[in-house]
Write a protein that holds these residues in place. Structure first.
Motif, PDB file in Angstrom:
ATOM      1  N   LYS A 252      10.644  -8.020  -9.906  1.00  9.95           N
ATOM      2  CA  LYS A 252      10.119  -8.536  -8.640  1.00  9.95           C
ATOM      3  C   LYS A 252      10.606  -7.685  -7.467  1.00  9.95           C
ATOM      4  O   LYS A 252       9.835  -7.380  -6.544  1.00  9.95           O
ATOM      5  N   ASP A 253      11.899  -7.331  -7.515  1.00  6.35           N
ATOM      6  CA  ASP A 253      12.445  -6.499  -6.441  1.00  6.35           C
ATOM      7  C   ASP A 253      11.765  -5.136  -6.425  1.00  6.35           C
ATOM      8  O   ASP A 253      11.445  -4.601  -5.352  1.00  6.35           O
ATOM      9  N   TYR A 254      11.534  -4.578  -7.631  1.00  2.01           N
ATOM     10  CA  TYR A 254      10.871  -3.270  -7.697  1.00  2.01           C
ATOM     11  C   TYR A 254       9.442  -3.374  -7.162  1.00  2.01           C
ATOM     12  O   TYR A 254       8.990  -2.503  -6.408  1.00  2.01           O
ATOM     13  N   ALA A 255       8.729  -4.447  -7.522  1.00  2.58           N
ATOM     14  CA  ALA A 255       7.362  -4.635  -7.020  1.00  2.58           C
ATOM     15  C   ALA A 255       7.364  -4.827  -5.515  1.00  2.58           C
ATOM     16  O   ALA A 255       6.488  -4.316  -4.805  1.00  2.58           O
ATOM     17  N   ARG A 256       8.370  -5.591  -5.012  1.00  2.00           N
ATOM     18  CA  ARG A 256       8.474  -5.792  -3.572  1.00  2.00           C
ATOM     19  C   ARG A 256       8.730  -4.465  -2.841  1.00  2.00           C
ATOM     20  O   ARG A 256       8.148  -4.199  -1.791  1.00  2.00           O
ATOM     21  N   ARG A 257       9.579  -3.649  -3.451  1.00  2.00           N
ATOM     22  CA  ARG A 257       9.871  -2.359  -2.813  1.00  2.00           C
ATOM     23  C   ARG A 257       8.666  -1.436  -2.864  1.00  2.00           C
ATOM     24  O   ARG A 257       8.419  -0.665  -1.934  1.00  2.00           O
ATOM     25  N   GLN A 258       7.895  -1.519  -3.963  1.00  2.00           N
ATOM     26  CA  GLN A 258       6.658  -0.729  -4.016  1.00  2.00           C
ATOM     27  C   GLN A 258       5.679  -1.180  -2.935  1.00  2.00           C
ATOM     28  O   GLN A 258       5.032  -0.349  -2.281  1.00  2.00           O
ATOM     29  N   GLU A 259       5.580  -2.492  -2.769  1.00  2.00           N
ATOM     30  CA  GLU A 259       4.692  -3.008  -1.727  1.00  2.00           C
ATOM     31  C   GLU A 259       5.182  -2.589  -0.344  1.00  2.00           C
ATOM     32  O   GLU A 259       4.379  -2.253   0.542  1.00  2.00           O
ATOM     33  N   MET A 260       6.513  -2.611  -0.176  1.00  2.00           N
ATOM     34  CA  MET A 260       7.073  -2.147   1.093  1.00  2.00           C
ATOM     35  C   MET A 260       6.739  -0.678   1.331  1.00  2.00           C
ATOM     36  O   MET A 260       6.400  -0.272   2.445  1.00  2.00           O
ATOM     37  N   PHE A 261       6.823   0.126   0.263  1.00  2.00           N
ATOM     38  CA  PHE A 261       6.499   1.545   0.410  1.00  2.00           C
ATOM     39  C   PHE A 261       5.050   1.739   0.844  1.00  2.00           C
ATOM     40  O   PHE A 261       4.756   2.497   1.766  1.00  2.00           O
ATOM     41  N   VAL A 262       4.145   1.016   0.159  1.00  2.00           N
ATOM     42  CA  VAL A 262       2.726   1.150   0.499  1.00  2.00           C
ATOM     43  C   VAL A 262       2.473   0.702   1.935  1.00  2.00           C
ATOM     44  O   VAL A 262       1.776   1.371   2.711  1.00  2.00           O
ATOM     45  N   GLY A 263       3.078  -0.449   2.295  1.00  2.00           N
ATOM     46  CA  GLY A 263       2.899  -0.937   3.666  1.00  2.00           C
ATOM     47  C   GLY A 263       3.502  -0.004   4.690  1.00  2.00           C
ATOM     48  O   GLY A 263       2.900   0.275   5.732  1.00  2.00           O
ATOM     49  N   ASN A 264       4.695   0.490   4.396  1.00  2.00           N
ATOM     50  CA  ASN A 264       5.330   1.411   5.339  1.00  2.00           C
ATOM     51  C   ASN A 264       4.583   2.724   5.444  1.00  2.00           C
ATOM     52  O   ASN A 264       4.441   3.286   6.534  1.00  2.00           O
ATOM     53  N   PHE A 265       4.139   3.221   4.312  1.00  2.00           N
ATOM     54  CA  PHE A 265       3.404   4.477   4.361  1.00  2.00           C
ATOM     55  C   PHE A 265       2.126   4.320   5.168  1.00  2.00           C
ATOM     56  O   PHE A 265       1.761   5.189   5.964  1.00  2.00           O
ATOM     57  N   ASP A 266       1.450   3.190   4.966  1.00  2.00           N
ATOM     58  CA  ASP A 266       0.249   2.914   5.759  1.00  2.00           C
ATOM     59  C   ASP A 266       0.605   2.807   7.237  1.00  2.00           C
ATOM     60  O   ASP A 266      -0.115   3.319   8.103  1.00  2.00           O
ATOM     61  N   HIS A 267       1.742   2.136   7.499  1.00  2.00           N
ATOM     62  CA  HIS A 267       2.192   1.978   8.883  1.00  2.00           C
ATOM     63  C   HIS A 267       2.532   3.327   9.502  1.00  2.00           C
ATOM     64  O   HIS A 267       2.149   3.629  10.648  1.00  2.00           O
ATOM     65  N   GLU A 268       3.244   4.146   8.761  1.00  2.00           N
ATOM     66  CA  GLU A 268       3.691   5.432   9.289  1.00  2.00           C
ATOM     67  C   GLU A 268       2.570   6.447   9.347  1.00  2.00           C
ATOM     68  O   GLU A 268       2.639   7.415  10.100  1.00  2.00           O
ATOM     69  N   LEU A 269       1.560   6.229   8.543  1.00  2.00           N
ATOM     70  CA  LEU A 269       0.468   7.196   8.491  1.00  2.00           C
ATOM     71  C   LEU A 269      -0.393   7.161   9.746  1.00  2.00           C
ATOM     72  O   LEU A 269      -0.942   8.192  10.169  1.00  2.00           O
ATOM     73  N   LYS A 270      -0.499   6.008  10.361  1.00  2.00           N
ATOM     74  CA  LYS A 270      -1.456   5.855  11.466  1.00  2.00           C
ATOM     75  C   LYS A 270      -1.059   6.634  12.709  1.00  2.00           C
ATOM     76  O   LYS A 270      -1.894   7.298  13.335  1.00  2.00           O
ATOM     77  N   THR A 271       0.230   6.561  13.059  1.00  2.00           N
ATOM     78  CA  THR A 271       0.641   7.248  14.286  1.00  2.00           C
ATOM     79  C   THR A 271       0.499   8.763  14.177  1.00  2.00           C
ATOM     80  O   THR A 271      -0.097   9.399  15.070  1.00  2.00           O
ATOM     81  N   PRO A 272       1.002   9.422  13.113  1.00  2.00           N
ATOM     82  CA  PRO A 272       0.792  10.871  12.999  1.00  2.00           C
ATOM     83  C   PRO A 272      -0.683  11.236  12.921  1.00  2.00           C
ATOM     84  O   PRO A 272      -1.097  12.241  13.495  1.00  2.00           O
ATOM     85  N   LEU A 273      -1.485  10.436  12.220  1.00  2.00           N
ATOM     86  CA  LEU A 273      -2.905  10.739  12.152  1.00  2.00           C
ATOM     87  C   LEU A 273      -3.559  10.633  13.524  1.00  2.00           C
ATOM     88  O   LEU A 273      -4.461  11.406  13.864  1.00  2.00           O
ATOM     89  N   THR A 274      -3.097   9.633  14.285  1.00  2.00           N
ATOM     90  CA  THR A 274      -3.629   9.519  15.647  1.00  2.00           C
ATOM     91  C   THR A 274      -3.321  10.782  16.440  1.00  2.00           C
ATOM     92  O   THR A 274      -4.172  11.306  17.196  1.00  2.00           O
ATOM     93  N   SER A 275      -2.094  11.278  16.279  1.00  2.00           N
ATOM     94  CA  SER A 275      -1.717  12.516  16.967  1.00  2.00           C
ATOM     95  C   SER A 275      -2.550  13.683  16.485  1.00  2.00           C
ATOM     96  O   SER A 275      -3.054  14.493  17.299  1.00  2.00           O
ATOM     97  N   ILE A 276      -2.684  13.809  15.159  1.00  2.00           N
ATOM     98  CA  ILE A 276      -3.461  14.920  14.608  1.00  2.00           C
ATOM     99  C   ILE A 276      -4.901  14.861  15.095  1.00  2.00           C
ATOM    100  O   ILE A 276      -5.488  15.880  15.511  1.00  2.00           O
TER     101      ILE A 276
END
Length: 485
Positions: A252-276
């Motif tokens: 469960k912890d591993y799945a939660r961390r995977q979900e966190m990674f996907v959510g964070n990556f999506d979160h972090e992806l938007k600002t640099p893409l906006t800049s690009i």
């Protein structure tokens, strides 16, 4: 059929079978011994008749000094009277019933009991004796016959013995045993039911625990107070359940961390893409000098590289729980200026006034992860502003013992009771607004994890309707560190 009933009926049937067989053997053995005793007694009575007859005849001949021929007893006594006197024997059971017959079965003296015939006599040869048992009316009798030779003639002495009591005793034993078997079935059934329930109860508890484990419910230890194989099985099951629970929590912890990674990556992806996208649009829509074109293209390349590196490091942080990232010394002004340039297009697109107030200094950080923290805080500040005259300030200044980075805004603010929860994964103060503007409730949880790696501090000050200020404190750089950006 359930195991409980299998066990119950198996014990009942095995018990009844072996007790029944044992009782039958005992009753049959007792009956057989009684019959053998009665046969022996009948033979003894027959011997007594023969002995009495032989003595009587010898005495009569000697006393009367007469000639004895079969069929003729001269002078005073005929043979029938002599036989009757000789064979009248009294025992504890009364006078012995007898008959005296020839080889053809013809009765010479006495009489056969009702229901008997000359069949036994005809089956016996010379020098033999035998018996037969017959049921006569409501009783049973033994008919015993033996061959004798008197005065060179062949005869048979027959006697009869009532053995009804033996059969009645057998019938009584059988009835008593049947009653005992019935009581054993009832009383023993209750006892065996209790014992079976007691034996099967641990298995039932294990079965219930297995179902709970299969359904994903909280696993409680199975308590079996015994030291037998079932008790050992329960202990092994509890150990297995504990291990499975640990593995499930880890998954469960591993799945939660995977979900966190996907959510964070999506979160972090938007600002640099906006800049690009913003810089690329400027290159496409505006005529610029060669130097400006190179600068904008370089910014696009840098943001693209940062996305590539950031995805790997976010996965290592959130999914693999890596903590040993290499920190290095960088210029605070250069680092925060890079952050400012990355976020500026997104602020500009939302009509927000973006101010940078940066003092130079030295930061001992992992640049990509720390940039993720700063961009997260700035993006949260941007989302908190809903309306005109929005303003976000990124500042950096040297403080005693280290360097402080702060992000402040004049947005909606955070209620005081929510401040202690905002760093929890997936927690959002305003879910509708956060979801609508691309939030997943993961950014500040990642920021906290990054600050733990840097052994820094992050604090929040907010007033509802006024705005929020977030301070990030980084300890002073080790002066022996010579790694410069």
């Amino acid at each position: 059929m359930k195991f409980f009933w299998k066990l119950f009926f198996s014990i009942i049937l095995v018990t009844e079978f072996f007790v029944g067989i044992s009782g039958y053997v005992l009753i049959y053995s007792s009956f057989k011994n009684a019959i053998e005793r009665e046969i022996k007694t009948a033979y003894q009575e027959n011997d007594m008749l023969y002995f009495s007859l032989n003595q009587r005849i010898t005495w009569s001949v000697e006393m009367s000094n007469m000639t004895f021929k079969w069929g003729i007893l001269e002078e005073e006594m005929d043979y029938k009277e002599l036989l009757t006197e000789a064979m009248s024997i009294q025992t504890t059971d009364g006078v012995i019933s007898f008959s005296f017959s020839d080889v053809e079965g013809e009765v010479i003296c006495g009489s056969r009991k009702k229901g008997f015939d000359d069949g036994l006599v005809k089956k016996l040869g010379t020098q033999e004796r035998g018996y037969e048992i017959r049921k006569i009316d409501d009783g049973y009798m033994i008919h015993c016959a033996r061959y004798v030779k008197l005065l060179n003639e062949d005869y048979f002495i027959e006697n009869f013995r009532d053995i009804t009591e033996v059969f009645e005793n057998q019938a009584g034993y059988t009835r008593t045993f049947s009653i005992i078997m019935g009581l054993l079935f009832l009383v023993g059934g209750v006892v065996i039911f209790i014992i079976s329930y007691w034996l099967v109860r641990p298995i039932r508890l294990l079965s219930q625990a297995t179902r709970r484990l299969a359904e994903g419910d909280d696993m409680k230890p199975v308590r079996v107070n015994s030291r037998d194989e079932i008790g050992q099985l329960a202990e092994d099951f509890n150990r297995m359940a504990d291990r499975l629970s640990e593995n499930m929590e880890a998954l469960k912890d591993y799945a939660r961390r995977q979900e966190m990674f996907v959510g964070n990556f999506d979160h972090e992806l938007k600002t640099p893409l906006t800049s690009i996208i913003g810089y690329a649009d400027m290159l496409r829509s505006k005529r610029m000098s060669e130097e400006q074109t190179v600068l904008l293209a370089d910014q696009i390349v840098q943001e693209g590289k940062r996305l590539q590196v950031m995805s790997e490091k976010l996965m290592q942080l959130t999914v693999l729980k890596r903590q040993d990232f290499k920190l290095r010394t960088v210029s605070a002004k250069c680092f925060l200026t890079s952050v400012y340039d990355t976020v500026f297009p997104a602020m500009q697109a939302d009509g927000i006034r973006f101010i940078g107030e940066i003092q130079d200094g030295k930061l001992y950080i992992e640049p990509d992860l720390m940039k993720t923290v700063c961009i997260n805080l700035l993006d949260n500040a941007r989302k908190a502003i809903d309306g005109k005259n929005g303003q976000v300030v990124l500042s950096g200044k040297n403080v005693k013992g280290g360097y402080e980075i702060s992000v402040s805004d004049n947005g909606c603010g955070i209620p005081e009771e929510e401040l202690s929860k905002i760093t929890e994964a997936f927690y959002m103060v305003d879910k509708a607004r956060s979801r609508g503007r691309g939030g997943a409730g993961l950014g500040l949880a990642v920021c906290t994890a990054v600050m733990e790696i840097h052994r820094g501090k992050i604090s929040f000050e907010s007033t509802r309707g006024v705005g929020t200020c977030v301070q990030v404190y980084l300890a002073e750089v080790d002066r022996n560190d010579t790694d410069q950006r």
